[in-house]
Design a protein around this motif. Structure first.
Motif, PDB file in Angstrom:
ATOM      1  N   PRO A 179       0.831  -1.219   0.000  1.00 25.86           N
ATOM      2  CA  PRO A 179       0.000   0.000   0.000  1.00 25.86           C
ATOM      3  C   PRO A 179       0.859   1.261   0.000  1.00 25.86           C
ATOM      4  N   ASN A 180       0.165   2.388   0.197  1.00 27.76           N
ATOM      5  CA  ASN A 180       0.801   3.711   0.279  1.00 27.76           C
ATOM      6  C   ASN A 180       1.670   3.992  -0.945  1.00 27.76           C
ATOM      7  N   PRO A 182      -3.773   3.369  -3.114  1.00 26.55           N
ATOM      8  CA  PRO A 182      -3.432   2.156  -2.365  1.00 26.55           C
ATOM      9  C   PRO A 182      -2.637   1.132  -3.169  1.00 26.55           C
ATOM     10  N   GLU A 183      -2.801   1.125  -4.495  1.00 24.73           N
ATOM     11  CA  GLU A 183      -2.154   0.075  -5.283  1.00 24.73           C
ATOM     12  C   GLU A 183      -1.878   0.557  -6.694  1.00 24.73           C
ATOM     13  N   ALA A 184      -0.791   0.051  -7.262  1.00 22.16           N
ATOM     14  CA  ALA A 184      -0.450   0.330  -8.655  1.00 22.16           C
ATOM     15  C   ALA A 184       0.031  -0.954  -9.308  1.00 22.16           C
ATOM     16  N   VAL A 191       0.556   1.959 -16.340  1.00 25.86           N
ATOM     17  CA  VAL A 191       0.335   1.820 -14.902  1.00 25.86           C
ATOM     18  C   VAL A 191      -1.163   1.952 -14.644  1.00 25.86           C
ATOM     19  N   ARG A 192      -1.725   1.016 -13.876  1.00 26.85           N
ATOM     20  CA  ARG A 192      -3.156   1.038 -13.594  1.00 26.85           C
ATOM     21  C   ARG A 192      -3.413   0.905 -12.097  1.00 26.85           C
ATOM     22  N   GLY A 193      -4.611   1.367 -11.703  1.00 30.47           N
ATOM     23  CA  GLY A 193      -5.060   1.188 -10.333  1.00 30.47           C
ATOM     24  C   GLY A 193      -6.546   1.446 -10.245  1.00 30.47           C
ATOM     25  N   ASP A 194      -7.252   0.616  -9.494  1.00 33.33           N
ATOM     26  CA  ASP A 194      -8.706   0.765  -9.394  1.00 33.33           C
ATOM     27  C   ASP A 194      -9.178   0.813  -7.946  1.00 33.33           C
ATOM     28  N   LYS A 195      -8.325   1.242  -7.044  1.00 38.05           N
ATOM     29  CA  LYS A 195      -8.692   1.319  -5.630  1.00 38.05           C
ATOM     30  C   LYS A 195      -8.733   2.759  -5.126  1.00 38.05           C
ATOM     31  N   GLY A 196      -8.959   3.670  -6.050  1.00 36.32           N
ATOM     32  CA  GLY A 196      -9.035   5.082  -5.681  1.00 36.32           C
ATOM     33  C   GLY A 196      -7.705   5.787  -5.855  1.00 36.32           C
TER      34      GLY A 196
END
Length: 228
Positions: A152-153, A168-170, A179-184
């Motif tokens: 995280p972080n 929170p995640e990449a 680069v993607r992230g779907d946790k805000g």
């Protein structure tokens, strides 16, 4: 004349003796049952503590056995793991752009070949117009699949615009540099602030797309005096 008792008196005495004999037999039978039950109770009293100790000993032995076996298995797995300090990978994506995957420490899983990263840092588009840097607390690097997942972080810094994203995640595809992230995600920079439910960074940081949902729409506040 004879002094013998009347016949009915003899019958009464015989009946009384028969009842007395029956009572004595019944008492004797009950006494035998009571003594048998007493012997069984005494036997159970002796066997029950032994049975309890046997079961407790078996449970304790099994617990100790499983603990020892788990310890042996854990040590065996650890002995097969390969640990690294200040790990660093360098590579290029399909467009020939250089990237770097580093970490303060890493452990390679011998079964999967993946690296568990401690304090990972990724730098994309090395030598390009702007370098994108990603840092996090931990992560996983799958060298065969050319995928890095950190969190995280997560902190994503765009050296070209000065914009910084926190999430929170990449998930990084080192083949394409996406680069993607779907946790805000939350973003802040000279141009203003932005928040969204997911994001995608293309071309190793050259372009960023924010996406929202019906519950969590993209929200942005731009600074007209900002640069970039």
């Amino acid at each position: 004349m004879s002094d013998l008792p009347p016949p009915d008196h003899d019958d009464a005495r015989a009946a009384a003796e028969a009842r007395r004999a029956a009572d004595e037999a019944r008492l004797a039978a009950q006494g035998a049952k009571w003594r048998s039950r007493s012997r069984r109770v005494a036997l159970y009293r002796r066997l029950l503590p032994i049975l309890i100790l046997t079961l407790a000993g078996g449970a304790l032995t099994w617990t100790v056995f499983r603990t020892v076996i788990s310890g042996v298995e854990r040590k065996a797995a650890q002995s097969r793991e390969v640990r690294f300090d200040a790990l660093m990978f360098r590579g290029q994506d399909a467009q020939g752009r250089s990237f770097l995957v580093g970490a303060q420490g890493a452990v390679r899983d011998p079964q999967t070949g993946r690296f568990r990263l401690n304090g990972p840092v990724l730098r994309l588009n090395l030598g390009g117009r702007k370098v994108t840097e990603l840092t996090a607390v931990a992560g996983t690097y799958d060298e065969a699949a050319r995928t890095v997942i950190i969190g995280p972080n997560v902190r994503i810094s765009d050296g070209g615009s000065g914009f910084t994203l926190t999430t929170p995640e990449a998930v990084v595809d080192t083949t394409t540099g996406v680069v993607r992230g779907d946790k805000g995600v939350q973003g802040e920079g000279p141009m203003g602030v932005i928040s969204a439910s997911s994001y995608t960074i293309y071309d190793q940081g050259e372009r960023v797309v924010f996406q929202g949902t019906a519950e969590n729409k993209v929200r942005a506040v731009f600074n007209p005096a900002g640069e970039g």
